[in-house]
Write a protein that holds these residues in place. Structure first.
Motif: not given
Length: 121
Positions: A93-98
């Motif tokens: 997992t990783y962070a995504v914008a929006g």
């Protein structure tokens, strides 16, 4: 101020190996500094609440905190150099914008959504 720390070690899956063959040092340095290594095809890529989850059927060998390059998704929020938040044998997992479309779709002209260990630049 925070710094994005990238690292490599010899036990990483797909890490380049230095042997005693002509050109091996250049190949190793190119993989670590310029192109990245251990490219994997992503079977599925989804997002919820600002976190993207990628599944790689054959496994990936990535580690928590490691930086990878995700590319090939039509939705720009999934692509780029990202730091891994969590990993299992077949997912990360990783962070995504929006709120990008979920599941991700393949970008025009791309043959697959892929991930690889990010180079040091």
């Amino acid at each position: 101020m925070t710094a994005n720390v990238k690292y490599f070690h010899a036990n990483m899956a797909g890490a380049p190996v230095l042997s005693n063959a002509w050109g091996d040092l250049i190949t190793l340095l190119d993989a670590c500094l310029v192109t990245g290594f251990a490219s994997r095809a992503v079977a599925s890529l989804t997002s919820a609440a600002g976190v993207a989850t990628a599944t790689i059927t054959a496994g990936h060998g990535y580690e928590v905190g490691q930086w990878i390059i995700a590319e090939g998704a039509a939705q720009a929020a999934y692509n780029g150099e990202v730091q891994l938040l969590s990993v299992t044998a077949n997912t990360y997992t990783y962070a995504v914008a929006g709120t990008p479309t979920s599941p991700a779709t393949l970008a025009s002209g791309a043959t697959a959504i892929t991930a690889k260990v990010a180079p040091l630049d």
